[in-house]
Scaffold this active site. Structure first.
Site, PDB file in Angstrom:
ATOM      1  N   ARG A 231     -19.832 -35.209  70.483  1.00 26.67           N
ATOM      2  CA  ARG A 231     -20.596 -35.669  71.648  1.00 26.67           C
ATOM      3  C   ARG A 231     -20.378 -37.159  71.895  1.00 26.67           C
ATOM      4  O   ARG A 231     -20.081 -37.913  70.977  1.00 26.67           O
ATOM      5  CB  ARG A 231     -22.090 -35.379  71.473  1.00 26.67           C
ATOM      6  CG  ARG A 231     -22.709 -35.905  70.210  1.00 26.67           C
ATOM      7  CD  ARG A 231     -23.828 -34.948  69.784  1.00 26.67           C
ATOM      8  NE  ARG A 231     -24.623 -35.459  68.671  1.00 26.67           N
ATOM      9  CZ  ARG A 231     -24.227 -35.372  67.403  1.00 26.67           C
ATOM     10  NH1 ARG A 231     -23.062 -34.854  67.093  1.00 26.67           N
ATOM     11  NH2 ARG A 231     -25.007 -35.832  66.441  1.00 26.67           N
TER      12      ARG A 231
ATOM     13  N   CYS B 126     -35.851 -53.292  73.905  1.00 21.90           N
ATOM     14  CA  CYS B 126     -34.648 -52.555  74.319  1.00 21.90           C
ATOM     15  C   CYS B 126     -33.475 -52.780  73.372  1.00 21.90           C
ATOM     16  O   CYS B 126     -33.111 -53.909  73.062  1.00 21.90           O
ATOM     17  CB  CYS B 126     -34.236 -53.007  75.721  1.00 21.90           C
ATOM     18  SG  CYS B 126     -32.724 -52.204  76.277  1.00 21.90           S
TER      19      CYS B 126
ATOM     20  N   CYS C 261     -37.967 -52.627  78.809  1.00 23.72           N
ATOM     21  CA  CYS C 261     -38.780 -52.625  77.588  1.00 23.72           C
ATOM     22  C   CYS C 261     -38.374 -53.837  76.753  1.00 23.72           C
ATOM     23  O   CYS C 261     -37.190 -54.104  76.586  1.00 23.72           O
ATOM     24  CB  CYS C 261     -38.528 -51.364  76.770  1.00 23.72           C
ATOM     25  SG  CYS C 261     -38.693 -49.844  77.703  1.00 23.72           S
TER      26      CYS C 261
ATOM     27  N   CYS D 210     -32.302 -50.612  84.709  1.00 22.10           N
ATOM     28  CA  CYS D 210     -33.508 -49.822  84.446  1.00 22.10           C
ATOM     29  C   CYS D 210     -34.566 -50.219  85.470  1.00 22.10           C
ATOM     30  O   CYS D 210     -34.507 -51.315  86.022  1.00 22.10           O
ATOM     31  CB  CYS D 210     -34.053 -50.129  83.052  1.00 22.10           C
ATOM     32  SG  CYS D 210     -33.253 -49.195  81.749  1.00 22.10           S
TER      33      CYS D 210
ATOM     34  N   LYS E  70     -27.382 -42.104  63.274  1.00 24.13           N
ATOM     35  CA  LYS E  70     -28.778 -41.784  62.958  1.00 24.13           C
ATOM     36  C   LYS E  70     -28.889 -41.164  61.572  1.00 24.13           C
ATOM     37  O   LYS E  70     -28.164 -40.229  61.249  1.00 24.13           O
ATOM     38  CB  LYS E  70     -29.317 -40.797  63.986  1.00 24.13           C
ATOM     39  CG  LYS E  70     -29.350 -41.339  65.400  1.00 24.13           C
ATOM     40  CD  LYS E  70     -29.818 -40.268  66.366  1.00 24.13           C
ATOM     41  CE  LYS E  70     -29.822 -40.757  67.798  1.00 24.13           C
ATOM     42  NZ  LYS E  70     -28.452 -40.945  68.329  1.00 24.13           N
TER      43      LYS E  70
ATOM     44  N   ARG F 267     -19.211 -41.748  68.687  1.00 29.71           N
ATOM     45  CA  ARG F 267     -19.492 -41.994  67.285  1.00 29.71           C
ATOM     46  C   ARG F 267     -19.505 -40.694  66.497  1.00 29.71           C
ATOM     47  O   ARG F 267     -19.118 -40.656  65.345  1.00 29.71           O
ATOM     48  CB  ARG F 267     -20.848 -42.693  67.150  1.00 29.71           C
ATOM     49  CG  ARG F 267     -21.337 -42.801  65.724  1.00 29.71           C
ATOM     50  CD  ARG F 267     -22.562 -43.680  65.628  1.00 29.71           C
ATOM     51  NE  ARG F 267     -22.299 -44.989  66.167  1.00 29.71           N
ATOM     52  CZ  ARG F 267     -23.189 -45.719  66.848  1.00 29.71           C
ATOM     53  NH1 ARG F 267     -24.388 -45.238  67.077  1.00 29.71           N
ATOM     54  NH2 ARG F 267     -22.880 -46.909  67.292  1.00 29.71           N
ATOM     55  N   TYR F 268     -20.012 -39.635  67.111  1.00 26.20           N
ATOM     56  CA  TYR F 268     -20.130 -38.344  66.424  1.00 26.20           C
ATOM     57  C   TYR F 268     -18.988 -37.438  66.889  1.00 26.20           C
ATOM     58  O   TYR F 268     -18.465 -37.613  67.989  1.00 26.20           O
ATOM     59  CB  TYR F 268     -21.480 -37.706  66.746  1.00 26.20           C
ATOM     60  CG  TYR F 268     -22.663 -38.544  66.317  1.00 26.20           C
ATOM     61  CD1 TYR F 268     -23.009 -38.629  64.976  1.00 26.20           C
ATOM     62  CD2 TYR F 268     -23.414 -39.259  67.239  1.00 26.20           C
ATOM     63  CE1 TYR F 268     -24.092 -39.397  64.567  1.00 26.20           C
ATOM     64  CE2 TYR F 268     -24.501 -40.033  66.844  1.00 26.20           C
ATOM     65  CZ  TYR F 268     -24.840 -40.089  65.506  1.00 26.20           C
ATOM     66  OH  TYR F 268     -25.900 -40.853  65.108  1.00 26.20           O
TER      67      TYR F 268
ATOM     68  N   ASP G  20     -31.440 -45.611  62.924  1.00 26.94           N
ATOM     69  CA  ASP G  20     -30.073 -45.711  63.431  1.00 26.94           C
ATOM     70  C   ASP G  20     -29.436 -46.837  62.621  1.00 26.94           C
ATOM     71  O   ASP G  20     -29.825 -47.995  62.745  1.00 26.94           O
ATOM     72  CB  ASP G  20     -30.068 -46.012  64.939  1.00 26.94           C
ATOM     73  CG  ASP G  20     -28.928 -45.289  65.652  1.00 26.94           C
ATOM     74  OD1 ASP G  20     -27.882 -45.054  65.003  1.00 26.94           O
ATOM     75  OD2 ASP G  20     -29.078 -44.969  66.846  1.00 26.94           O
TER      76      ASP G  20
ATOM     77  N   ARG H 242     -30.452 -52.049  74.079  1.00 27.59           N
ATOM     78  CA  ARG H 242     -29.263 -52.430  74.850  1.00 27.59           C
ATOM     79  C   ARG H 242     -29.532 -53.592  75.792  1.00 27.59           C
ATOM     80  O   ARG H 242     -28.930 -53.691  76.854  1.00 27.59           O
ATOM     81  CB  ARG H 242     -28.727 -51.236  75.639  1.00 27.59           C
ATOM     82  CG  ARG H 242     -28.255 -50.156  74.731  1.00 27.59           C
ATOM     83  CD  ARG H 242     -27.160 -49.290  75.295  1.00 27.59           C
ATOM     84  NE  ARG H 242     -26.986 -48.227  74.350  1.00 27.59           N
ATOM     85  CZ  ARG H 242     -27.609 -47.051  74.431  1.00 27.59           C
ATOM     86  NH1 ARG H 242     -28.377 -46.770  75.456  1.00 27.59           N
ATOM     87  NH2 ARG H 242     -27.441 -46.153  73.494  1.00 27.59           N
TER      88      ARG H 242
ATOM     89  N   ASP I 295     -34.820 -50.685  66.103  1.00 31.51           N
ATOM     90  CA  ASP I 295     -33.544 -51.329  65.775  1.00 31.51           C
ATOM     91  C   ASP I 295     -33.734 -52.840  65.606  1.00 31.51           C
ATOM     92  O   ASP I 295     -34.528 -53.449  66.321  1.00 31.51           O
ATOM     93  CB  ASP I 295     -32.515 -51.087  66.892  1.00 31.51           C
ATOM     94  CG  ASP I 295     -32.096 -49.626  66.973  1.00 31.51           C
ATOM     95  OD1 ASP I 295     -32.062 -48.964  65.916  1.00 31.51           O
ATOM     96  OD2 ASP I 295     -31.809 -49.157  68.088  1.00 31.51           O
TER      97      ASP I 295
HETATM   98  C1  LIG Z   1     -28.112 -40.792  69.543  1.00 23.31           C
HETATM   99  C2  LIG Z   1     -26.711 -40.749  69.910  1.00 23.31           C
HETATM  100  C3  LIG Z   1     -26.102 -39.554  70.306  1.00 23.31           C
HETATM  101  C4  LIG Z   1     -26.867 -38.261  70.407  1.00 23.31           C
HETATM  102  O1  LIG Z   1     -27.263 -37.847  69.147  1.00 23.31           O
HETATM  103  P1  LIG Z   1     -28.115 -36.507  68.961  1.00 23.31           P
HETATM  104  O2  LIG Z   1     -28.561 -36.573  67.525  1.00 23.31           O
HETATM  105  O3  LIG Z   1     -27.180 -35.377  69.218  1.00 23.31           O
HETATM  106  O4  LIG Z   1     -29.229 -36.525  69.931  1.00 23.31           O
HETATM  107  C5  LIG Z   1     -24.763 -39.584  70.615  1.00 23.31           C
HETATM  108  N1  LIG Z   1     -24.048 -40.713  70.512  1.00 23.31           N
HETATM  109  C6  LIG Z   1     -24.587 -41.875  70.107  1.00 23.31           C
HETATM  110  C7  LIG Z   1     -23.727 -43.079  69.995  1.00 23.31           C
HETATM  111  C8  LIG Z   1     -25.946 -41.938  69.806  1.00 23.31           C
HETATM  112  O5  LIG Z   1     -26.497 -43.094  69.425  1.00 23.31           O
END
Ligand SMILES: *Cc1c(COP(=O)(O)O)cnc(C)c1O
Length: 410
Positions: free
Chosen positions: A140, A156, A153, A149, A361, A136-137, A354, A158, A317
């Site tokens: 990363r 959860c 929880c 798990c 986020k 998404r980002y 989120d 997911r 969420d």
């Molecule tokens: C939370 C999340 C991350 C990591 O985000 P950081 O802000 O770097 O901790 C990466 N990918 C997804 C899809 C996430 O939900």
């Protein structure tokens, strides 16, 4: 935890300011798992094998309320109950409203879907270039290593994948995810999540970390896990010896309530920290569990004593059946307001929502800028008092904020 030091652990001075346990773990074990040994209790495999899942498992341990009993008896189509004996030892046998119990024993309200709630509120399934990898980002990715798990929880995010099979730790699926990362040089940070990656055997985790470490452009590895909180026995010296070979490796630990910060958990976090792993915590804001400044302050201060830096406080969420856990967004801001300035800056997490449908986020802060008065910005401090910050004459003045005439400043 080595078996020989286990009984003494309970006698250690309890973390200052943390709630006390109902029963010593050894007493709980003798009562509910007769015939098991101290070595059994300290063995994470034993803990997994003896998880509590059914009405009959749980009614031996707590007085089930009617909504708990009914929800546990409905088997199909929802997240199964799963609680390690260790985590069950933190439950209040009488009070169905106790934080730990609310978080892990289902109730019938879970079957009610209210407006805006969805099974995949974050739209993760749409941002996955290959199954089980969310990109998404820009730099990363989130790698869903397993669909399993140790403790489930009830809130959860997911639950749609937990124990459903599609995200099982299948070598072919892993290969596809690793190949995607290999051919995507913008990915410099890989976050292993799930499910809980620490439910995997050491060898599988070692293999996966090894494959990822060999990719040149992957700078940082991260593991997201709740094991240190719900199965501290998992953090063995063998595990930390393996993990420390993959630095820079960071960990995000899921904590929810100060009652989780037992001596066993403190020891598990200590082992990870001693292995040089920077530890952050992620906490979901939960109604009736941690939605007060008082509880949250105990949690974040306790985490610092465990060498865990509070990282994120998540707005819950809108997952199907989550209404009983969700507060309004203002509650999160009120909590941040009640922490910032009143306790160590290291103890104050980022409050994030989120965004549904894959927006990612979004961090929120209580408003501290009241406005401008000429070249001065008028700011509010943690006590609510007003102060001026003179902006430099060389720069054009900030225009984001409205002019406010004649504010009364300290
Ligand atoms: C939370 C999340 C991350 C990591 O985000 P950081 O802000 O770097 O901790 C990466 N990918 C997804 C899809 C996430 O939900």
């Amino acid at each position: 935890m080595t078996p020989s030091n286990f009984p003494q652990l309970f006698l250690f001075p309890h973390l200052r300011g943390q709630p006390r346990r109902n029963t010593a773990p050894s007493e709980f074990q003798a009562k509910h798992f007769p015939g098991s040994t101290v070595e059994d209790w300290a063995d994470w495999h034993w803990q997994l094998k003896n998880r509590l899942r059914t009405v009959s498992d749980l009614e031996r341990i707590v007085q089930l309320s009617a909504p708990e009993r009914e929800a546990l008896s409905r088997r199909r189509g929802h997240l199964p109950a799963s609680i390690t004996p260790y985590y069950a030892s933190l439950m209040d046998p009488k009070d169905a409203g106790q934080a730990i119990r609310r978080a892990v024993i289902p109730v019938t309200a879970e079957f009610v879907r209210t407006k805006g709630e969805e099974d995949d509120p974050l739209g993760e399934d749409h941002t996955s270039p290959v199954p089980g990898l969310v990109h998404r980002y820009p730099d990363r990715v989130l790698f869903l290593t397993t669909d399993h798990c140790s403790v489930n929880c009830r809130y959860c995010t997911r639950s749609r994948v937990i124990d459903h099979g599609e995200m099982a730790p299948d070598p072919k699926r892993w290969d596809r995810a690793i190949e995607y990362i290999e051919r995507t040089p913008t990915v410099r940070d890989v976050l292993l999540s799930g499910g809980d990656p620490l439910t995997l055997p050491d060898e599988r985790l070692d293999y996966l970390l090894g494959r990822l470490r060999r990719i040149r452009h992957v700078e940082v590895l991260r593991i997201g896990t709740k094991s240190p909180a719900v199965l501290p026995q998992r953090v063995t010296p063998q595990l930390t010896r393996m993990l420390r070979r993959y630095h820079p490796l960071w960990m995000s630990l899921h904590f929810m309530h100060p009652a989780e910060l037992t001596p066993e958990v403190q020891q598990a976090c200590g082992r990870l920290a001693d292995a040089g792993i920077p530890l952050g915590s992620q906490t979901v804001l939960l109604k009736g569990i941690n939605d007060s400044v008082e509880v949250m302050k105990k949690l974040v201060q306790g985490l610092l004593r465990c060498r865990v830096r509070p990282y994120y406080l998540y707005q819950c969420d809108p997952i199907t059946g989550s209404e009983r856990f969700r507060t309004n967004v203002e509650k999160g801001l009120e909590i941040i307001q009640g922490l910032r300035g009143f306790t160590s800056g290291y103890a104050v997490p980022h409050f994030v929502v989120d965004a549904p449908a894959g927006g990612g986020k979004i961090a929120l802060l209580p408003d501290a800028v009241l406005g401008r008065d000429g070249r001065d910005l008028v700011l509010r401090n943690y006590e609510g008092r007003l102060f001026r910050y003179p902006e430099p004459a060389e720069e054009s003045p900030s225009t984001t904020w409205p002019l406010i005439p004649q504010p009364t400043c300290s």
